[in-house]
Design a protein around this motif. Structure first.
Motif, mmCIF file in Angstrom:
data_model
loop_
_atom_site.group_PDB
_atom_site.id
_atom_site.type_symbol
_atom_site.label_atom_id
_atom_site.label_comp_id
_atom_site.label_asym_id
_atom_site.label_seq_id
_atom_site.Cartn_x
_atom_site.Cartn_y
_atom_site.Cartn_z
ATOM 1 N N SER A 95 0.461 -0.995 0.193
ATOM 2 C CA SER A 95 0.074 -0.099 -0.232
ATOM 3 C C SER A 95 0.627 1.775 0.030
ATOM 4 N N ILE A 96 0.790 2.043 -0.677
ATOM 5 C CA ILE A 96 1.523 3.281 -1.439
ATOM 6 C C ILE A 96 0.773 4.268 -1.065
ATOM 7 N N HIS A 97 0.785 5.062 -0.166
ATOM 8 C CA HIS A 97 0.100 6.130 0.199
ATOM 9 C C HIS A 97 -1.053 6.541 0.400
ATOM 10 N N GLY A 98 -1.123 4.997 0.817
ATOM 11 C CA GLY A 98 -2.984 4.585 0.371
ATOM 12 C C GLY A 98 -3.690 4.826 1.685
ATOM 13 N N GLY A 99 -5.276 5.236 1.599
ATOM 14 C CA GLY A 99 -5.795 5.695 2.502
ATOM 15 C C GLY A 99 -5.868 4.117 3.877
ATOM 16 N N LEU A 100 -5.904 3.991 4.925
ATOM 17 C CA LEU A 100 -5.586 2.836 5.938
ATOM 18 C C LEU A 100 -6.914 2.336 6.528
ATOM 19 N N GLY A 101 -7.835 3.106 6.674
ATOM 20 C CA GLY A 101 -8.737 2.917 8.013
ATOM 21 C C GLY A 101 -9.616 2.657 6.592
ATOM 22 N N LYS A 102 -10.670 2.015 7.616
ATOM 23 C CA LYS A 102 -11.994 0.572 7.323
ATOM 24 C C LYS A 102 -12.813 0.932 8.245
ATOM 25 N N GLN A 105 -4.745 9.347 12.950
ATOM 26 C CA GLN A 105 -3.683 8.813 13.724
ATOM 27 C C GLN A 105 -4.498 7.332 13.843
ATOM 28 N N GLU A 106 -6.132 8.056 14.435
ATOM 29 C CA GLU A 106 -6.859 6.854 14.518
ATOM 30 C C GLU A 106 -6.791 5.420 13.809
ATOM 31 N N ASP A 107 -6.824 6.461 12.414
ATOM 32 C CA ASP A 107 -7.135 5.367 11.122
ATOM 33 C C ASP A 107 -5.417 4.782 11.623
ATOM 34 N N ASP A 126 -2.935 3.766 13.967
ATOM 35 C CA ASP A 126 -3.878 2.846 14.779
ATOM 36 C C ASP A 126 -4.597 1.719 14.619
ATOM 37 N N SER A 127 -5.785 2.123 14.172
ATOM 38 C CA SER A 127 -6.328 0.834 13.859
ATOM 39 C C SER A 127 -5.464 -0.200 12.932
ATOM 40 N N LEU A 128 -4.871 0.427 11.930
ATOM 41 C CA LEU A 128 -4.614 -0.818 10.458
ATOM 42 C C LEU A 128 -2.996 -1.196 11.384
ATOM 43 N N VAL A 129 -2.102 -1.010 12.140
ATOM 44 C CA VAL A 129 -1.248 -1.364 13.123
ATOM 45 C C VAL A 129 -2.267 -2.208 14.290
ATOM 46 N N LYS A 130 -2.803 -2.032 15.079
ATOM 47 C CA LYS A 130 -4.411 -3.361 15.335
ATOM 48 C C LYS A 130 -4.332 -3.890 14.613
ATOM 49 N N GLU A 131 -4.975 -3.745 13.261
ATOM 50 C CA GLU A 131 -5.712 -5.097 12.777
ATOM 51 C C GLU A 131 -4.495 -6.034 11.764
ATOM 52 N N LEU A 132 -3.656 -5.155 11.723
ATOM 53 C CA LEU A 132 -2.000 -6.104 11.024
ATOM 54 C C LEU A 132 -1.666 -7.344 12.076
ATOM 55 N N ARG A 133 -1.781 -6.779 13.535
ATOM 56 C CA ARG A 133 -0.967 -7.132 15.047
ATOM 57 C C ARG A 133 -2.773 -8.515 15.437
ATOM 58 N N ASP A 134 -3.914 -7.999 15.321
ATOM 59 C CA ASP A 134 -5.028 -8.947 15.790
ATOM 60 C C ASP A 134 -5.221 -10.168 14.436
ATOM 61 N N GLY A 135 -4.667 -10.242 12.999
ATOM 62 C CA GLY A 135 -4.300 -10.675 12.303
ATOM 63 C C GLY A 135 -3.649 -11.605 12.120
ATOM 64 N N ASN A 136 -2.564 -11.449 12.854
ATOM 65 C CA ASN A 136 -1.237 -12.771 13.317
ATOM 66 C C ASN A 136 -0.767 -12.469 11.558
ATOM 67 N N ALA A 137 -0.883 -11.199 10.749
ATOM 68 C CA ALA A 137 0.074 -11.207 9.682
ATOM 69 C C ALA A 137 1.637 -10.670 9.487
ATOM 70 N N ASP A 138 2.475 -10.936 8.983
ATOM 71 C CA ASP A 138 3.773 -10.651 8.576
ATOM 72 C C ASP A 138 3.496 -9.624 8.028
ATOM 73 N N TRP A 139 4.067 -7.956 8.462
ATOM 74 C CA TRP A 139 3.825 -6.989 7.817
ATOM 75 C C TRP A 139 4.867 -6.134 8.628
ATOM 76 N N GLN A 140 4.700 -4.751 8.074
ATOM 77 C CA GLN A 140 5.498 -3.949 7.866
ATOM 78 C C GLN A 140 4.880 -2.181 7.760
ATOM 79 N N ILE A 141 5.786 -1.231 8.427
ATOM 80 C CA ILE A 141 5.638 -0.143 7.758
ATOM 81 C C ILE A 141 6.151 0.362 7.580
ATOM 82 N N ILE A 142 6.821 1.654 6.882
ATOM 83 C CA ILE A 142 8.024 2.301 7.100
ATOM 84 C C ILE A 142 7.006 4.118 6.126
ATOM 85 N N ILE A 143 7.956 4.511 6.950
ATOM 86 C CA ILE A 143 7.039 5.696 7.443
ATOM 87 C C ILE A 143 8.159 7.007 6.936
ATOM 88 N N TYR A 144 7.733 7.918 5.562
ATOM 89 C CA TYR A 144 8.875 8.534 4.847
ATOM 90 C C TYR A 144 8.595 10.078 5.450
#
Length: 247
Positions: free
Chosen positions: A156-163, A189-191, A193-211
């Protein structure tokens, strides 16, 4: 003589035009015609990358990405999410149209699934496929992960993160890379944080890089927010991720 030079110059421009190296692929969703683009190496049984374009539809950033991915040995297919005759004319119409798919995420996932089918039909190896997306397409990349599509990874490249908050967090089996501009005012910030929680809850292999020092459309050379240094870094990170999961 001047006329000859002009003709030669025109030929060079045509040869260098990104669109000249991409083939249109027409496919259907019911009665709606969709027109995607595929790289010239289609049919060669190679790893594949589905590109989900930004909110105005297939654009130069998506085309350039496809051609660069072809150089790296991938079949790239640019999805047509909106369909023939539904090209937004301005930001307002783009916001309305993309917003309808964000709200009806199942319709978005369905159009992504159709594009994945086309990518495989163009020769992409079924067990070596990834999805990348820009802006609205970055949201789509996350939706591909949420849908549980059989892909090896999404970017996801500068994508919307919320759901929508009513949607539960579910297991995420595919690898996820999020390339997020630090100054993206479209993401709360809420979106985040919610994505980070979603990825953790989903037991995903994930990485976020901030530019750093980057606004929303920092990877697009046609945008006033373009950050060349960070855009180059982001592309290198994308290629590194794809090489890891597809080669």
């Amino acid at each position: 003589m001047n006329k000859l030079i002009a003709i030669v110059s025109l030929m060079v421009i045509v040869q260098l035009s990104p669109a000249q190296s991409l083939k249109t692929v027409s496919y259907m969703d019911g009665t709606q015609e969709l027109n995607g683009l595929v790289t010239a190496n289609a049919g060669r049984q190679l790893p594949g990358v589905l590109i989900l374009p930004a909110w105005k539809g297939v654009d130069n950033e998506a085309r350039t990405a496809a051609l660069e991915l072809e150089k790296e040995g991938y079949i790239a297919f640019i999805a047509d999410i909106y369909g023939k005759g539904n090209i937004p004319e301005d930001n307002a119409s783009a916001a309305k149209l993309s917003g309808s798919y964000k709200s009806d995420y199942k319709a978005y996932q369905h159009r992504i699934a159709l594009a994945l089918e086309q990518l495989e039909e163009q020769g992409a190896l079924p067990d070596k496929i990834a999805v990348i997306g820009y802006c609205f397409g970055g949201t789509g990349a996350l939706e591909a992960a949420r849908a549980g599509f059989d892909v090896q990874g999404v970017v996801s490249i500068h994508g919307g993160l919320g759901k929508d908050k009513s949607r539960p967090n579910t297991p995420i089996k595919t690898k996820v890379l999020v390339e997020h501009p630090a100054e993206d005012k479209s993401v709360s910030q809420e979106d985040y944080d919610s994505l980070v929680k979603e990825l953790r809850d989903g037991n995903a292999d994930w990485q976020i890089i901030i530019y750093a020092n980057s606004g929303h459309t920092f990877t697009n050379p046609e945008s006033h927010e373009y950050n060349e240094v960070m855009a180059q870094r982001a592309w290198k990170h994308t290629l590194m991720f794809l090489e890891e999961i597809l080669k």
